[in-house]
Design a protein around this motif. Structure first.
Motif, PDB file in Angstrom:
ATOM      1  N   THR A 255       0.829  -1.209   0.000  1.00 26.59           N
ATOM      2  CA  THR A 255       0.000   0.000   0.000  1.00 26.59           C
ATOM      3  C   THR A 255       0.861   1.256   0.000  1.00 26.59           C
ATOM      4  O   THR A 255       0.638   2.182  -0.795  1.00 26.59           O
ATOM      5  N   VAL A 256       1.848   1.299   0.852  1.00 28.04           N
ATOM      6  CA  VAL A 256       2.688   2.494   0.967  1.00 28.04           C
ATOM      7  C   VAL A 256       3.506   2.716  -0.299  1.00 28.04           C
ATOM      8  O   VAL A 256       3.589   3.843  -0.815  1.00 28.04           O
ATOM      9  N   PHE A 257       4.101   1.653  -0.838  1.00 23.07           N
ATOM     10  CA  PHE A 257       4.993   1.808  -1.978  1.00 23.07           C
ATOM     11  C   PHE A 257       4.255   2.216  -3.250  1.00 23.07           C
ATOM     12  O   PHE A 257       4.873   2.724  -4.184  1.00 23.07           O
ATOM     13  N   GLN A 258       2.949   1.995  -3.305  1.00 28.33           N
ATOM     14  CA  GLN A 258       2.186   2.381  -4.492  1.00 28.33           C
ATOM     15  C   GLN A 258       1.618   3.790  -4.411  1.00 28.33           C
ATOM     16  O   GLN A 258       1.133   4.316  -5.414  1.00 28.33           O
ATOM     17  N   LEU A 259       1.671   4.404  -3.239  1.00 29.95           N
ATOM     18  CA  LEU A 259       1.027   5.696  -3.054  1.00 29.95           C
ATOM     19  C   LEU A 259       2.052   6.823  -2.987  1.00 29.95           C
ATOM     20  O   LEU A 259       2.106   7.580  -2.028  1.00 29.95           O
ATOM     21  N   HIS A 260       2.869   6.924  -4.014  1.00 27.08           N
ATOM     22  CA  HIS A 260       3.786   8.060  -4.078  1.00 27.08           C
ATOM     23  C   HIS A 260       3.019   9.341  -4.377  1.00 27.08           C
ATOM     24  O   HIS A 260       3.288  10.400  -3.791  1.00 27.08           O
ATOM     25  N   GLU A 261       2.045   9.266  -5.278  1.00 28.41           N
ATOM     26  CA  GLU A 261       1.186  10.398  -5.598  1.00 28.41           C
ATOM     27  C   GLU A 261      -0.215   9.887  -5.899  1.00 28.41           C
ATOM     28  O   GLU A 261      -0.388   8.781  -6.410  1.00 28.41           O
ATOM     29  N   VAL A 262      -1.220  10.700  -5.570  1.00 27.75           N
ATOM     30  CA  VAL A 262      -2.611  10.366  -5.878  1.00 27.75           C
ATOM     31  C   VAL A 262      -3.089  11.384  -6.897  1.00 27.75           C
ATOM     32  O   VAL A 262      -3.568  12.462  -6.564  1.00 27.75           O
ATOM     33  N   ARG A 263      -2.971  11.030  -8.185  1.00 25.84           N
ATOM     34  CA  ARG A 263      -3.312  11.963  -9.254  1.00 25.84           C
ATOM     35  C   ARG A 263      -4.656  11.643  -9.905  1.00 25.84           C
ATOM     36  O   ARG A 263      -5.141  12.439 -10.706  1.00 25.84           O
ATOM     37  N   THR A 264      -5.233  10.479  -9.620  1.00 26.91           N
ATOM     38  CA  THR A 264      -6.510  10.103 -10.203  1.00 26.91           C
ATOM     39  C   THR A 264      -7.483   9.744  -9.091  1.00 26.91           C
ATOM     40  O   THR A 264      -7.077   9.394  -7.977  1.00 26.91           O
ATOM     41  N   ARG A 265      -8.766   9.799  -9.409  1.00 32.36           N
ATOM     42  CA  ARG A 265      -9.790   9.547  -8.406  1.00 32.36           C
ATOM     43  C   ARG A 265      -9.911   8.070  -8.053  1.00 32.36           C
ATOM     44  O   ARG A 265     -10.488   7.732  -7.025  1.00 32.36           O
ATOM     45  N   ILE A 266      -9.400   7.195  -8.902  1.00 28.33           N
ATOM     46  CA  ILE A 266      -9.521   5.755  -8.613  1.00 28.33           C
ATOM     47  C   ILE A 266      -8.182   5.157  -8.189  1.00 28.33           C
ATOM     48  O   ILE A 266      -8.039   3.939  -8.165  1.00 28.33           O
ATOM     49  N   LYS A 267      -7.223   6.015  -7.842  1.00 26.96           N
ATOM     50  CA  LYS A 267      -5.901   5.513  -7.481  1.00 26.96           C
ATOM     51  C   LYS A 267      -5.968   4.570  -6.286  1.00 26.96           C
ATOM     52  O   LYS A 267      -5.382   3.483  -6.305  1.00 26.96           O
ATOM     53  N   LEU A 268      -6.694   4.970  -5.237  1.00 29.06           N
ATOM     54  CA  LEU A 268      -6.762   4.141  -4.034  1.00 29.06           C
ATOM     55  C   LEU A 268      -7.501   2.831  -4.303  1.00 29.06           C
ATOM     56  O   LEU A 268      -7.187   1.802  -3.699  1.00 29.06           O
ATOM     57  N   ILE A 269      -8.467   2.862  -5.207  1.00 29.62           N
ATOM     58  CA  ILE A 269      -9.172   1.625  -5.553  1.00 29.62           C
ATOM     59  C   ILE A 269      -8.241   0.693  -6.330  1.00 29.62           C
ATOM     60  O   ILE A 269      -8.242  -0.531  -6.122  1.00 29.62           O
ATOM     61  N   GLU A 270      -7.436   1.267  -7.216  1.00 29.89           N
ATOM     62  CA  GLU A 270      -6.450   0.454  -7.934  1.00 29.89           C
ATOM     63  C   GLU A 270      -5.443  -0.171  -6.968  1.00 29.89           C
ATOM     64  O   GLU A 270      -5.080  -1.342  -7.093  1.00 29.89           O
ATOM     65  N   VAL A 271      -4.995   0.627  -6.013  1.00 35.79           N
ATOM     66  CA  VAL A 271      -4.061   0.107  -5.002  1.00 35.79           C
ATOM     67  C   VAL A 271      -4.731  -1.013  -4.212  1.00 35.79           C
ATOM     68  O   VAL A 271      -4.104  -2.044  -3.910  1.00 35.79           O
ATOM     69  N   GLY A 272      -6.009  -0.834  -3.870  1.00 41.90           N
ATOM     70  CA  GLY A 272      -6.735  -1.882  -3.157  1.00 41.90           C
ATOM     71  C   GLY A 272      -6.796  -3.176  -3.936  1.00 41.90           C
ATOM     72  O   GLY A 272      -6.700  -4.273  -3.362  1.00 41.90           O
ATOM     73  N   GLY A 273      -6.936  -3.071  -5.262  1.00 42.45           N
ATOM     74  CA  GLY A 273      -6.944  -4.283  -6.078  1.00 42.45           C
ATOM     75  C   GLY A 273      -5.627  -5.030  -6.037  1.00 42.45           C
ATOM     76  O   GLY A 273      -5.590  -6.266  -5.920  1.00 42.45           O
ATOM     77  N   VAL A 274      -4.526  -4.282  -6.096  1.00 38.57           N
ATOM     78  CA  VAL A 274      -3.203  -4.932  -6.030  1.00 38.57           C
ATOM     79  C   VAL A 274      -2.983  -5.562  -4.658  1.00 38.57           C
ATOM     80  O   VAL A 274      -2.488  -6.694  -4.537  1.00 38.57           O
ATOM     81  N   VAL A 306     -12.019  -9.096   0.872  1.00 38.59           N
ATOM     82  CA  VAL A 306     -13.183  -8.211   1.020  1.00 38.59           C
ATOM     83  C   VAL A 306     -12.823  -7.002   1.887  1.00 38.59           C
ATOM     84  O   VAL A 306     -13.218  -5.863   1.587  1.00 38.59           O
ATOM     85  N   ALA A 307     -12.067  -7.226   2.949  1.00 41.65           N
ATOM     86  CA  ALA A 307     -11.683  -6.120   3.829  1.00 41.65           C
ATOM     87  C   ALA A 307     -10.851  -5.082   3.084  1.00 41.65           C
ATOM     88  O   ALA A 307     -11.052  -3.868   3.253  1.00 41.65           O
ATOM     89  N   VAL A 308      -9.928  -5.531   2.231  1.00 36.35           N
ATOM     90  CA  VAL A 308      -9.078  -4.588   1.500  1.00 36.35           C
ATOM     91  C   VAL A 308      -9.887  -3.811   0.469  1.00 36.35           C
ATOM     92  O   VAL A 308      -9.722  -2.591   0.314  1.00 36.35           O
ATOM     93  N   ILE A 309     -10.774  -4.485  -0.246  1.00 35.91           N
ATOM     94  CA  ILE A 309     -11.571  -3.798  -1.272  1.00 35.91           C
ATOM     95  C   ILE A 309     -12.467  -2.743  -0.631  1.00 35.91           C
ATOM     96  O   ILE A 309     -12.560  -1.597  -1.110  1.00 35.91           O
ATOM     97  N   VAL A 310     -13.137  -3.108   0.455  1.00 34.79           N
ATOM     98  CA  VAL A 310     -13.990  -2.134   1.151  1.00 34.79           C
ATOM     99  C   VAL A 310     -13.149  -0.974   1.679  1.00 34.79           C
ATOM    100  O   VAL A 310     -13.552   0.198   1.610  1.00 34.79           O
ATOM    101  N   ALA A 311     -11.953  -1.273   2.203  1.00 38.98           N
ATOM    102  CA  ALA A 311     -11.080  -0.229   2.730  1.00 38.98           C
ATOM    103  C   ALA A 311     -10.653   0.737   1.631  1.00 38.98           C
ATOM    104  O   ALA A 311     -10.540   1.950   1.869  1.00 38.98           O
ATOM    105  N   GLY A 312     -10.429   0.230   0.409  1.00 38.63           N
ATOM    106  CA  GLY A 312     -10.048   1.107  -0.695  1.00 38.63           C
ATOM    107  C   GLY A 312     -11.132   2.122  -1.024  1.00 38.63           C
ATOM    108  O   GLY A 312     -10.851   3.314  -1.208  1.00 38.63           O
ATOM    109  N   PHE A 313     -12.382   1.669  -1.086  1.00 41.14           N
ATOM    110  CA  PHE A 313     -13.486   2.581  -1.379  1.00 41.14           C
ATOM    111  C   PHE A 313     -13.685   3.587  -0.238  1.00 41.14           C
ATOM    112  O   PHE A 313     -13.918   4.775  -0.490  1.00 41.14           O
ATOM    113  N   ILE A 314     -13.605   3.119   0.993  1.00 36.46           N
ATOM    114  CA  ILE A 314     -13.815   4.027   2.125  1.00 36.46           C
ATOM    115  C   ILE A 314     -12.697   5.060   2.218  1.00 36.46           C
ATOM    116  O   ILE A 314     -12.940   6.251   2.462  1.00 36.46           O
ATOM    117  N   THR A 315     -11.463   4.645   2.005  1.00 37.50           N
ATOM    118  CA  THR A 315     -10.342   5.581   2.061  1.00 37.50           C
ATOM    119  C   THR A 315     -10.453   6.640   0.972  1.00 37.50           C
ATOM    120  O   THR A 315     -10.147   7.814   1.198  1.00 37.50           O
TER     121      THR A 315
END
Length: 585
Positions: A255-274, A306-315
């Motif tokens: 999670t940390v290594f993928q979040l260098h910058e948040v430039r798109t609205r679905i970035k956190l959801i993409e990170v949640g998928g990985v 399921v916990a990670v996917i829900v966390a991505g949307f909530i974050t």
């Protein structure tokens, strides 16, 4: 002998000067250490209470499994009415389970039900009662051991923050916000898993949220360290083994290594998928290593996913609250403030067009320099766009907006001109607050001149006083109020602004002249102490200088003169005064 006495006297004088200065306790208080220690102690007490209530919970849960056969360690009584198959009105029928009887067989398929968990928990409680009766100090030693482990984790976290993020020590609100987030994650884990008896891998929900928020609010190194401490505290709370802790740690790291910058609205959801894929793999490896049934591996993996996917949307949904709580701006927010239709930028373009173009040029220069040293290029660019908005109030007093007309400063004294020039910093900060500019961008307005000397009007005032026979004015009177840049991006803006202005005013703008001028400006700022409060190293300053020279050489490159569009005259051909060819007779 004489030299030895002189050295001893110098040493005594140095000791006296050191002892006469503020003591360690005073320096500790001045650095904000008292408040930070109180926050750390409060965090420790809260975590300890959540961890030790209960002190030794039963290691069994519904839908769990047994890695090996379980035999009764003590003789105990078990009420059959505790089984869900027994009617509530049925009288208690207690069965005495002798020591050594098999009460749970190794799980090869299926999962534990409520009846099996009830008898296993009853045996566990009976065993703890017997051990506590045999040794009255036993619970105290367990409590002391767990308290020591938690204290060690929190102490290492505090030392890391004090060493690599000292600003948090001074900013008690930031420290309180970090401690509160950690406690909220641990409390949620305690309620869902400890009290609710749900799958322990659901704790990855809080880990993902905290890792994402810390990575957005701070840098990746800080987020990795704080989230690592949170993973250890979570593993202690849910009584995870080393395998479960490694699974949570892998989720936090990815999670940390993928979040260098948040430039798109679905970035956190993409990170949640990985992270979901990583957790499925981690759970499979950990559970397979402990020889868990495939049904258990499937259930635990699905719970974690399921916990990670829900966390991505909530974050993603609470991202604006995160920015407000930690006083930061994500790349997504910065991109929104880049829009030329923003009211403040539109006013700058209409009322001070020269300043607006200057800001656009600086934005490109600052972004390139910041990316060259690994800083936030987007932040540097947006900060450059807004750094001179204070000139909107009096645009005609700044040379880039005069368009060749006479300078209004010719009618003013150097002291009055100084007030106008220095006032654009204060006006800019006030306008930034009025238009709701994020705090992280306001620093560029307040610090882009630091405490530098307004040299032009200082020399004008000195010459004016020299003509009247007075001494030169004090330099302090002709310096900007500051503060000095406190971040790498703000320092880059100061250097780029001074370099661009100096090169633009130079009579010749060849590559060699540009390189010499930029080096002179940066060295002057460095020797003046303007970079003392930022984290730039000398190597990074050199890289910034190289980047600025490259950008300026690209702006002021030499152009070839185009040939004349007029046709060459032929022999004997003449033109009339109006430019037409004469008629042949």
């Amino acid at each position: 002998m004489f030299f030895n006495k002189k050295k001893n006297r110098q040493r005594r004088e140095i000791r006296k000067s050191v002892s006469a200065g503020p003591g360690r306790w005073q320096r500790f208080r001045d650095a904000g250490g008292v408040g930070s220690v109180l926050v750390a102690v409060g965090l420790f007490v809260a975590v300890l209470i959540m961890d030790t209530c209960p002190l030794e919970p039963a290691p069994y849960r519904v839908d769990g499994y047994l890695a090996e056969d379980v035999y009764a360690r003590v003789e105990f009584q078990f009420a059959e009415s505790q089984s869900p198959t027994t009617a509530p009105a049925t009288p208690l029928s207690r069965e005495v389970i002798p020591k050594g009887r098999l009460i749970g067989t190794r799980t090869t398929s299926g999962r534990l039900n409520e009846a099996q968990v009830a008898i296993l928990s009853a045996e566990h409680e009976a065993f703890l009662r017997q051990r506590n009766n045999e040794s009255s100090w036993r619970r105290f030693w367990i409590f002391l051991g767990r308290a020591g482990v938690i204290a060690g984790v929190i102490a290492m976290l505090c030392l890391y923050v004090a060493k690599y993020s000292p600003r948090i020590v001074k900013n008690h609100w930031r420290a309180f916000a970090i401690a509160t987030l950690i406690l909220l994650v641990l409390l949620l884990t305690r309620v869902v898993i400890g009290a609710g008896g749900m799958n322990p891998y659901l704790s990855v929900f809080g880990i993902f949220v905290a890792a994402a928020m810390f990575a957005v609010a701070y840098d990746q190194r800080f987020a990795f360290a704080v989230t690592g401490a949170l993973v250890i505290l979570t593993a202690l709370q849910v009584r995870f083994g080393i395998g479960g802790m490694l699974a949570l740690w892998s989720a936090a790291a990815v999670t940390v290594f993928q979040l260098h910058e948040v430039r798109t609205r679905i970035k956190l959801i993409e990170v949640g998928g990985v992270v979901t894929v990583v957790m499925l793999l981690a759970v499979w490896l950990v559970e397979s290593a402990s020889d868990a049934p495939w049904q258990i591996i499937l259930v635990d993996g699905c719970c974690a996913a399921v916990a990670v996917i829900v966390a991505g949307f909530i974050t993603q949904g609470i991202l604006p609250l995160t920015e407000r709580a930690f006083s930061v701006a994500t790349s997504l927010t910065l991109l929104e403030w880049c829009d030329a239709n923003k009211p403040l930028l539109k006013r700058l373009a209409l009322e001070a067009p020269g300043t607006y173009n200057h800001s656009l040029v600086l934005g490109a220069m600052c972004e390139s320099a910041a990316e060259a040293i690994g800083a936030r290029g987007l932040l540097a660019r947006v900060g450059a766009y807004y750094h001179d908005v204070g000139k909107i109030n009096k645009p005609d007093y700044f040379v880039e907006n005069q368009a060749g007309s006479a300078s209004k400063h010719e009618k003013l004294s150097p002291a009055m001109s100084l007030l106008v020039i220095k006032g654009h910093v204060k006006d800019g900060v006030e306008m930034a607050r009025q238009y709701g500019l994020p705090r992280v961008l306001r620093q560029f307005i307040a610090t882009h001149h630091g405490t530098t000397l307004v040299e032009y009007f200082y020399h004008a005032a000195a010459e004016q006083r020299a003509d009247s026979g007075e001494s030169a004015p004090d330099e302090v009177e002709f310096r900007y109020p500051g503060p000095k840049p406190g971040t790498k991006e703000a320092a880059i803006l100061m250097l780029a602004d001074a370099s661009e202005s100096s090169v633009r005013a130079a009579p010749e703008q060849t590559a060699g002249k540009i390189e010499t001028q930029v080096h002179f400006v940066i060295t002057k700022r460095l020797m003046d102490g303007q970079l003392d409060e930022c984290e730039l190293t000398l190597r990074e300053v050199h890289v910034i200088e190289t980047s600025l020279v490259k950008s300026l050489c690209g702006m002021y490159h030499v152009r070839l003169k185009y040939p004349s569009q007029e046709k060459p005259k032929t022999e004997g051909e003449e033109e009339t005064p109006n430019g037409s060819k004469p008629k042949k007779e």
